[in-house]
Motif scaffolding. Structure first.
Motif, PDB file in Angstrom:
ATOM      1  N   ASP B 479       0.986  -1.201  -0.099  1.00  0.00           N
ATOM      2  CA  ASP B 479      -0.153  -0.091  -0.180  1.00  0.00           C
ATOM      3  C   ASP B 479       0.653   1.122   0.125  1.00  0.00           C
ATOM      4  O   ASP B 479       0.694   2.067  -0.149  1.00  0.00           O
ATOM      5  N   ILE B 480       2.221   0.953   1.300  1.00  0.00           N
ATOM      6  CA  ILE B 480       3.245   1.687   0.898  1.00  0.00           C
ATOM      7  C   ILE B 480       4.395   2.263   0.118  1.00  0.00           C
ATOM      8  O   ILE B 480       4.269   1.638  -0.143  1.00  0.00           O
ATOM      9  N   GLY B 481       4.511   3.022  -0.377  1.00  0.00           N
ATOM     10  CA  GLY B 481       5.848   3.213  -1.548  1.00  0.00           C
ATOM     11  C   GLY B 481       6.945   4.490  -1.028  1.00  0.00           C
ATOM     12  O   GLY B 481       6.287   5.540  -0.589  1.00  0.00           O
ATOM     13  N   ILE B 482       7.816   4.589  -0.763  1.00  0.00           N
ATOM     14  CA  ILE B 482       8.883   5.138  -0.061  1.00  0.00           C
ATOM     15  C   ILE B 482       9.503   5.210  -1.179  1.00  0.00           C
ATOM     16  O   ILE B 482      10.202   4.898  -2.136  1.00  0.00           O
ATOM     17  N   LEU B 504       2.720  -4.437   8.240  1.00  0.00           N
ATOM     18  CA  LEU B 504       2.752  -3.553   6.566  1.00  0.00           C
ATOM     19  C   LEU B 504       3.504  -3.600   5.488  1.00  0.00           C
ATOM     20  O   LEU B 504       4.812  -3.817   6.047  1.00  0.00           O
ATOM     21  N   SER B 505       2.891  -3.646   4.871  1.00  0.00           N
ATOM     22  CA  SER B 505       3.662  -3.900   3.104  1.00  0.00           C
ATOM     23  C   SER B 505       4.023  -2.639   3.167  1.00  0.00           C
ATOM     24  O   SER B 505       3.122  -2.058   3.103  1.00  0.00           O
ATOM     25  N   VAL B 506       5.029  -2.574   2.474  1.00  0.00           N
ATOM     26  CA  VAL B 506       6.047  -1.130   1.990  1.00  0.00           C
ATOM     27  C   VAL B 506       6.757  -2.099   1.112  1.00  0.00           C
ATOM     28  O   VAL B 506       7.341  -2.457   1.211  1.00  0.00           O
ATOM     29  N   HIS B 529       1.858   2.473  -6.336  1.00  0.00           N
ATOM     30  CA  HIS B 529       0.575   2.311  -3.926  1.00  0.00           C
ATOM     31  C   HIS B 529      -0.337   3.658  -4.395  1.00  0.00           C
ATOM     32  O   HIS B 529       0.324   4.603  -4.814  1.00  0.00           O
ATOM     33  N   ARG B 530      -0.788   3.237  -3.113  1.00  0.00           N
ATOM     34  CA  ARG B 530      -1.608   4.375  -2.540  1.00  0.00           C
ATOM     35  C   ARG B 530      -1.236   5.146  -1.924  1.00  0.00           C
ATOM     36  O   ARG B 530      -0.826   6.896  -2.196  1.00  0.00           O
ATOM     37  N   VAL B 531      -0.209   5.013  -0.825  1.00  0.00           N
ATOM     38  CA  VAL B 531       0.255   6.411  -0.120  1.00  0.00           C
ATOM     39  C   VAL B 531       1.954   5.991  -0.977  1.00  0.00           C
ATOM     40  O   VAL B 531       2.457   5.059  -0.561  1.00  0.00           O
ATOM     41  N   ALA B 583       0.933   5.455   7.739  1.00  0.00           N
ATOM     42  CA  ALA B 583      -0.038   4.516   7.899  1.00  0.00           C
ATOM     43  C   ALA B 583      -1.293   4.824   9.008  1.00  0.00           C
ATOM     44  O   ALA B 583      -2.792   4.663   8.208  1.00  0.00           O
ATOM     45  N   ALA B 584      -1.797   5.220   9.852  1.00  0.00           N
ATOM     46  CA  ALA B 584      -1.988   5.770  10.854  1.00  0.00           C
ATOM     47  C   ALA B 584      -3.534   6.680   9.675  1.00  0.00           C
ATOM     48  O   ALA B 584      -4.382   6.389   9.740  1.00  0.00           O
TER      49      ALA B 584
END
Lengths: 310, 597
Positions: B479-482, B504-506, B529-531, B583-584
């Motif tokens: 969900d999260i991409g850096i 937590l999938s990153v 990625h969503r975020v 994430a929160a």
């Protein structure tokens, strides 16, 4: 790694050639005349500019030494006189304002077999680039640095320069400058220049000789050339210099540093000729002596590297 | 008690007490025993005095960073414990200087009551037993070796290599100090913690700092001229080159200033030699005009910027990623340039091959952005990195040109023109910083200007395509991409691993090339990625701004931003905390995400 062990020469490329031999070494062409060094491009200078005389003298000095145009590099900064590389049929570098000297140092260190001329004006060399000249002298790197001094900024159309006299009026100093000029000759003598001479654009015979001797000299040669600007500095024109230019006293010895400084400091006239010459070791030669392997450089020693970092 | 082989150890003391030496000796002994290490030296910015800190992470597997909190802290005096208190884990093991009969740590520092604390009379042993106060650090090294299983023979051998030939007395004193510390720990200290180094089989690792790796990579990539000027934290690159270049026919010239050093680089490169310089922010600021000349006159050059905190003199010994804007914008006018960012010490080595390759083939300035935290980071690297190098052919074959047809800036499809160098027959030409035509002569007309601008910029298209493959960590379906750049990858890589292991999938992406933007890699990552977070060590989010300017309009890209600009690099727990927070805010569940310890 990559470097093979074959011996290279300047003509084969720079990394790395035989020890620097300069203008009088192998690789020289034969039978070149002054005209053969002309690029054919028309100078942008005004009619009557002293820089024409300097350019012609450079052609003649190159011909006298039979410098191979393919093993010559002419480096400059920015200014009227810095356009000079474009008029010579060779490798030229018309770079950034004030930075001709460090660029020339890089060229010479990279390939000591090249003859390196550095040209520019009084502003380029003693204002914006003033910080570099002392260090090039300190290194005694084998370049010939020709400063064409017209006591004015010409390319920007008439502002005072670091060599303009007190009281000089120009667009940037309509009420007359209150700053004292620098004395390039005194500075370079103090910096440790090992070949310090002055010529005049209108005395080509002497100038050709000074340029040729400067190029022959192993080390930094500085040639201060009085080169009048007929457009923006009428106060220091040919008449002005004609009255003041004078040959070096016949009894001056060129190994007499203090005597040279006294002559350079004489503000009532401009002595021309060779002021000072010494034989301090040249920079790239010093590097060679302190272990730089120019002839057949070995590849990087991988096992030694591993040993050093493990 | 089960042993733990992965730990972060700090050594703190007064500058001048030999803190760095103590840390380096332990780290090298570990690397020689096939233990992975990552260490960093934190110097005070003063000439002398102030706190010095050496921080090393040891592990049986690759260590990508110096860890989050110290599991072991060695204080050569109490104030240095106090200074680092907030960076020391609550259950950390302490090794402290003091007379065990007089110094009760828990009485002075109540928080130490429940911890394993070893009091070693380092100063006393050095002064009274060795009669050389300078050996205090060696007493500490000896005690640590005994307590945490550092190989004694490796350390003794290293001391011999360092000092035996230089000064017999110093060697013997250091050896005696080390032995005394070792004996003291064995005789008087009862092991009451779990940490122990675990040497493994193998022929040992190389141990290199990022700055040394830059130098080594450059040397092997064929660099033979280096114009340098001293500046923290980049000077080690220059010093490496000063020692190594003469051996292979090259030269390091210490210039009078950074303007001269880049000028010399351009001169040497013009003469056909692969050339570079390294500097930090203040030096790069000075170089920008001549870098413009490099782009305009198409002279290859490589400049390494080991970034530090700015602006002005800023934080010379601390880290920051503050120079990206400068790099992107330099110089005046619009200049094509290439910006690379190594993510690790190993990458510092590798990227120099890439840097010289791009500079030479495309005749452009290449800027390598690293930073203090990477330049001074010392990690293990496999010896195969050097032994398995393929032979590079950087030797330029002399060429001959037809003088009546040769055009230095000939218009080509790729934008790259044939380059002659002084010494080549018939290749004479004059380069200039003025706008010029194909033959190099100045031209000011409108038609030529546009053609030449396009020619120079065209070169970047191929560069972005060729060098666009980025580093990737974590899960493709996250969900999260850096998106990050440079040295932060060490902490992010570990944080991503921990996050993925704990629910937590990153994913993370680190472009090797920041400019020209490798669109083929960045665009899909942003879409997938969503975020998307852009993480960097600066205040204003320079890379985030850059990417937003590109993708804001067509992808509606408004990244989350994680920024750190206090002079210290990201630690894995910083990244995890920020990830939990992001994430929160986006309603993504983070079951059990915590730092490794």
């Amino acid at each position: 790694m990559s470097d093979n062990n074959s011996k290279t020469t300047a003509a084969q490329g720079p990394a790395y050639g035989d020890e620097g031999v300069g203008a009088d070494g192998p690789g020289c062409a034969v039978g070149l005349k002054a005209a053969d060094y002309k690029s054919g491009k028309r100078p942008v200078w005004c009619a009557g500019c002293g820089d024409y005389g300097v350019l012609n003298s450079i052609f003649n000095a190159l011909a006298e030494l039979q410098v191979d145009p393919d093993n010559l590099a002419v480096i400059s900064g920015i200014g009227c006189s810095s356009r000079l590389p474009g008029y010579i049929k060779t490798y030229g570098f018309h770079g950034a304002h004030g930075r001709a000297v460090p660029v020339a140092c890089g060229v010479k260190v990279a390939n000591p077999a090249l003859t390196v001329l550095t040209v520019g004006g009084d502003g380029d060399g003693f204002s914006i680039g003033g910080g570099h000249v002392s260090h090039a002298c300190r290194r005694n790197i084998d370049i010939t640095y020709i400063v064409m001094d017209n006591e004015i900024y010409g390319l920007t159309k008439g502002q005072i320069s670091p060599t303009s006299p007190v009281g000089a009026r120009a667009k940037s100093n309509p009420y007359g400058t209150v700053e004292s000029p620098v004395n390039p000759m005194l500075l370079v003598l103090a910096y440790g220049g090992t070949f310090v001479a002055r010529g005049y654009a209108s005395q080509p015979k002497q100038l050709v000789q000074l340029l040729a001797d400067g190029m022959r000299h192993k080390g930094l040669s500085f040639i201060h050339v009085l080169s009048p600007c007929v457009t923006f500095n009428k106060a220091a024109g040919y008449d002005f210099f004609k009255e003041r230019v004078q040959d070096m006293p016949a009894d001056h010895k060129t190994d007499d540093l203090m005597g040279a400084m006294r002559l350079a400091a004489d503000e009532s006239r401009f002595y021309t000729g060779l002021f000072y010459k010494s034989d301090r070791p040249e920079y790239t030669e010093g590097l060679r002596r302190s272990g730089r392997k120019l002839e057949a450089p070995p590849p990087v020693d991988i096992e030694a590297m591993i040993h050093q970092f493990s | 008690m089960q042993q733990v082989h992965d730990f972060a150890m700090g050594i703190g003391g007064e500058s001048g007490e030999g803190i760095m030496l103590a840390g380096d000796i332990l780290a090298l002994a570990a690397a020689r025993s096939n233990v992975h290490v990552s260490s960093v030296r934190v110097f005070p910015a003063e000439v002398r005095g102030g706190p010095s800190l050496h921080r090393t992470r040891y592990g049986t597997d690759h260590v990508y960073n110096q860890g989050s909190l110290y599991e072991i802290f060695v204080a050569l005096s109490n104030p240095h414990y106090e200074l680092q208190r907030s960076s020391i884990a609550l259950d950390a093991v302490m090794v402290m200087d003091g007379d065990p009969d007089a110094f009760d740590p828990a009485a002075v520092y109540p928080e130490l009551a429940s911890r394993a604390v070893y009091v070693v009379p380092m100063d006393k042993i050095a002064r009274e037993q060795i009669k050389d106060a300078h050996t205090k650090n060696m007493v500490a090294v000896g005690a640590c070796a005994a307590l945490f299983n550092f190989p004694k023979d490796q350390i003794e051998q290293n001391l011999a290599e360092r000092y035996r030939r230089k000064d017999e007395k110093i060697y013997l004193n250091n050896l005696a100090g080390f032995q005394a510390g070792y004996d003291y720990a064995q005789k008087h200290l009862q092991k009451k913690d779990r940490y122990a180094l675990k040497p493994a089989e193998g022929d040992g690792f190389l141990l290199l700092s990022g700055n040394e790796a830059i130098g080594m990579g450059a040397l092997l990539a064929g660099c033979r001229f280096f114009g340098g000027y001293p500046i923290t934290p980049a000077s080690e690159v220059m010093e490496f080159m000063a020692a190594e270049l003469p051996k292979v026919g090259g030269c390091m010239l210490q210039a009078e200033d950074e303007i001269a050093s880049i000028g010399m680089v351009l001169g040497a490169s013009f003469a056909g030699v692969r050339s570079m310089t390294s500097t930090s922010g203040p030096g790069l600021s000075l170089m920008t005009e001549l870098l413009g000349l490099s782009a305009m006159a198409e002279i290859p050059c490589v400049v390494v910027d080991v970034q530090r905190g700015g602006p002005s003199t800023g934080l010379p010994t601390k880290t920051e990623q503050g120079d990206l804007n400068l790099a992107l914008a330099m110089s005046h006018g619009e200049m094509p340039k290439v910006i690379l960012a190594p993510i690790s010490v190993h990458d510092c080595f590798d990227i120099m091959f890439q840097a010289f390759d791009i500079a030479e083939r495309f005749q452009v300035p290449v800027l390598v952005l690293t930073e203090q935290a990477l330049g001074h980071r010392r990690t293990d690297l496999p010896k195969s990195m050097l032994r398995e190098l393929k032979e590079l052919s950087v030797k330029r074959v002399p060429q001959e040109f037809n003088p009546s047809a040769y055009l230095r800036f000939a218009l080509t499809e790729s934008g790259v023109s044939p380059r002659s160098i002084p010494g080549d027959k018939g290749g004479a030409h004059v380069i200039t910083g003025l706008e010029h035509g194909e033959n190099g002569a100045p031209r000011h007309d409108e038609e030529n200007r546009k053609v030449m601008m396009d020619k120079r910029w065209r070169k970047l298209d191929a560069i972005a395509k060729e060098h666009g493959t980025p580093w990737r960590f974590g899960s493709d379906t996250a969900d999260i991409g850096i998106i990050g750049w440079g040295a932060t990858a060490g902490a992010v890589r570990e944080a991503v691993e921990v996050a993925n292991n704990t629910g937590l999938s990153v994913a993370a992406i680190y472009p090797k090339i920041l400019y020209p933007n490798p669109d083929e890699a960045i665009r899909p990552f942003i879409r997938k990625h969503r975020v998307v977070i852009v993480l960097e060590e600066n205040q204003t989010g320079q890379y985030a701004n850059f990417l937003q300017a590109i993708y804001g309009a067509d992808l509606g890209f408004t990244p989350e931003r994680i920024n750190k600009y206090d002079g210290a690099p990201f630690r894995p727990d910083d990244v995890l905390a920020a990830l939990r927070d992001v994430a929160a805010r986006h309603g993504i569940k983070t079951p059990t995400v915590t730092a490794k310890r």
